[in-house]
Design an enzyme around this catalytic site. Structure first.
Site, mmCIF file in Angstrom:
data_model
loop_
_atom_site.group_PDB
_atom_site.id
_atom_site.type_symbol
_atom_site.label_atom_id
_atom_site.label_comp_id
_atom_site.label_asym_id
_atom_site.label_seq_id
_atom_site.Cartn_x
_atom_site.Cartn_y
_atom_site.Cartn_z
ATOM 1 N N ASN A 76 5.090 -3.908 2.518
ATOM 2 C CA ASN A 76 4.017 -3.401 3.387
ATOM 3 C C ASN A 76 2.754 -4.167 3.002
ATOM 4 O O ASN A 76 2.148 -3.871 1.980
ATOM 5 C CB ASN A 76 3.843 -1.895 3.170
ATOM 6 C CG ASN A 76 2.675 -1.344 3.975
ATOM 7 O OD1 ASN A 76 2.098 -2.049 4.815
ATOM 8 N ND2 ASN A 76 2.319 -0.090 3.731
ATOM 9 N N LYS A 109 -0.019 -4.078 4.379
ATOM 10 C CA LYS A 109 -1.251 -3.340 4.711
ATOM 11 C C LYS A 109 -2.218 -4.290 5.425
ATOM 12 O O LYS A 109 -1.765 -5.171 6.165
ATOM 13 C CB LYS A 109 -1.832 -2.690 3.458
ATOM 14 C CG LYS A 109 -0.768 -1.850 2.714
ATOM 15 C CD LYS A 109 -1.291 -0.980 1.621
ATOM 16 C CE LYS A 109 -0.142 -0.176 1.031
ATOM 17 N NZ LYS A 109 -0.551 0.745 -0.020
ATOM 18 N N HIS A 159 2.257 6.517 7.465
ATOM 19 C CA HIS A 159 1.805 6.165 6.111
ATOM 20 C C HIS A 159 0.594 7.024 5.760
ATOM 21 O O HIS A 159 -0.283 7.226 6.591
ATOM 22 C CB HIS A 159 1.458 4.673 6.035
ATOM 23 C CG HIS A 159 1.315 4.203 4.622
ATOM 24 N ND1 HIS A 159 0.228 4.539 3.855
ATOM 25 C CD2 HIS A 159 2.124 3.463 3.827
ATOM 26 C CE1 HIS A 159 0.382 4.005 2.639
ATOM 27 N NE2 HIS A 159 1.529 3.364 2.600
ATOM 28 N N GLU A 209 6.706 8.570 -0.645
ATOM 29 C CA GLU A 209 5.545 7.916 -1.251
ATOM 30 C C GLU A 209 4.566 8.978 -1.734
ATOM 31 O O GLU A 209 3.691 9.416 -0.961
ATOM 32 C CB GLU A 209 4.841 7.029 -0.221
ATOM 33 C CG GLU A 209 5.711 5.931 0.333
ATOM 34 C CD GLU A 209 4.892 4.697 0.704
ATOM 35 O OE1 GLU A 209 5.308 3.609 0.301
ATOM 36 O OE2 GLU A 209 3.843 4.835 1.356
ATOM 37 N N GLY A 255 -0.900 2.662 -5.061
ATOM 38 C CA GLY A 255 -2.018 1.810 -5.464
ATOM 39 C C GLY A 255 -2.687 2.225 -6.759
ATOM 40 O O GLY A 255 -3.781 1.761 -7.073
ATOM 41 N N SER A 284 3.373 2.074 -6.358
ATOM 42 C CA SER A 284 3.254 1.335 -7.621
ATOM 43 C C SER A 284 4.583 0.811 -8.158
ATOM 44 O O SER A 284 4.794 0.745 -9.375
ATOM 45 C CB SER A 284 2.543 2.194 -8.682
ATOM 46 O OG SER A 284 1.223 2.485 -8.262
HETATM 47 P P1 13P Z 1 1.571 0.084 -3.770
HETATM 48 O O1 13P Z 1 2.900 -0.578 -4.027
HETATM 49 O O2 13P Z 1 0.434 -0.884 -3.736
HETATM 50 O O3 13P Z 1 1.344 1.259 -4.662
HETATM 51 O O4 13P Z 1 1.635 0.664 -2.275
HETATM 52 C C1 13P Z 1 2.690 1.473 -1.919
HETATM 53 C C2 13P Z 1 2.631 1.711 -0.470
HETATM 54 O O5 13P Z 1 1.729 2.354 0.032
HETATM 55 C C3 13P Z 1 3.674 1.107 0.356
HETATM 56 O O6 13P Z 1 3.609 1.566 1.659
#
Ligand code: 13P
Length: 250
Positions: A9, A11, A95, A167, A173, A212
């Site tokens: 992802n 983002k 999400h 998640e 993050g 993470s």
């Molecule tokens: P991180 O891997 O940066 O924690 O993000 C996870 C996430 O939101 C995947 O959609």
């Protein structure tokens, strides 16, 4: 054992030049791994670029959101049919970064899930609890309610060949992933909830863990019985780290 699924992802990261570099590095490092499925979910404007670079490889691509409507006067929205025009096979839905910042209701998320399925795009439904909810011990109730909105409207059968990504919001993050036991326990709960209503849908449902994930913790997570792969944010922006995670899934 079913094939693991690893989804990047991105983002809101990237530009034409950096995407090209990253996708070419993915092709070099990840396409030789052939016993897992790999997907990259890019920002909308880069779907055409992902399609042109990844077509004829074993890496699929997708988007990070979809409109709940099929067509019409919905300024700024992107429909399932439009995603299909660019060969997108997957779409992330609900999400938490969208659910909180853009006030997405569970009902909206359920409609988006159904839109994707109706058009043959595999939905990756994100569910998860906040830290306060976990500390209060109500995480299964929270995730259960997120799933119920879909189950009550469309039935548990819609989860056949779909993807749910657990998640926990506190793990996204933050560098603090859920432990493999915490994740397994929630994944088992999710599969069990669908299985009670539709055994075959539950068996074909892939349940990913996101939050993470890195090349170091991926192995412990991916060996767990109900963890079918991962949804990867930050580490997917680095081809070497993403490769490490993909290798852990083998
Ligand atoms: P991180 O891997 O940066 O924690 O993000 C996870 C996430 O939101 C995947 O959609």
């Amino acid at each position: 054992m079913p094939r693991k699924l690893v989804v990047a992802n991105w983002k809101m990261h990237g530009n034409l030049a950096s995407n090209k570099q990253l996708l070419e590095a993915y092709i070099q490092k990840i396409t030789p791994i052939n016993n897992i499925d790999v997907v990259v979910c890019v920002p909308y404007p880069y779907l055409a670029q992902a399609q042109s670079i990844l077509q004829n490889t074993n890496i699929a691509w997708g988007a990070q959101n979809i409109s709940k409507d099929a067509v019409g006067a919905y300024t700024g929205e992107v429909s399932a049919v439009m995603l299909k025009d660019f060969g997108a096979r997957y779409v992330i839905i609900g999400h938490s970064e969208r659910a909180t910042a853009y006030c997405e209701s569970d009902e909206n998320i359920a409609t988006k899930f159904a839109q994707a399925k109706a058009h043959g795009i595999i939905p990756i439904l994100c569910v998860g609890e906040t830290l306060i909810e976990r500390e209060a011990g109500v995480m299964q109730m929270v995730v259960g309610k997120q799933l119920d909105t879909i189950i009550n409207t469309y039935g548990a059968g819609v989860f056949a060949n779909a993807v749910v990504s657990y998640e926990p919001i506190w793990a996204i993050g933050t560098g603090l992933a859920a432990s493999s036991d915490q994740a397994q326990s929630m994944h088992e709960f999710i599969r069990g909830k669908v299985a009670v209503l539709d055994k075959s849908a539950a068996a074909s449902l892939k349940i990913l863990y996101g939050g993470s994930v890195n090349p170091q913790n991926a192995v412990q997570l991916f060996v767990m019985q109900d963890i079918d792969g991962g949804l990867i944010g930050k580490c997917s922006l680095n081809a070497q780290e993403f490769e490490g995670i993909c290798r852990a899934a083998t």
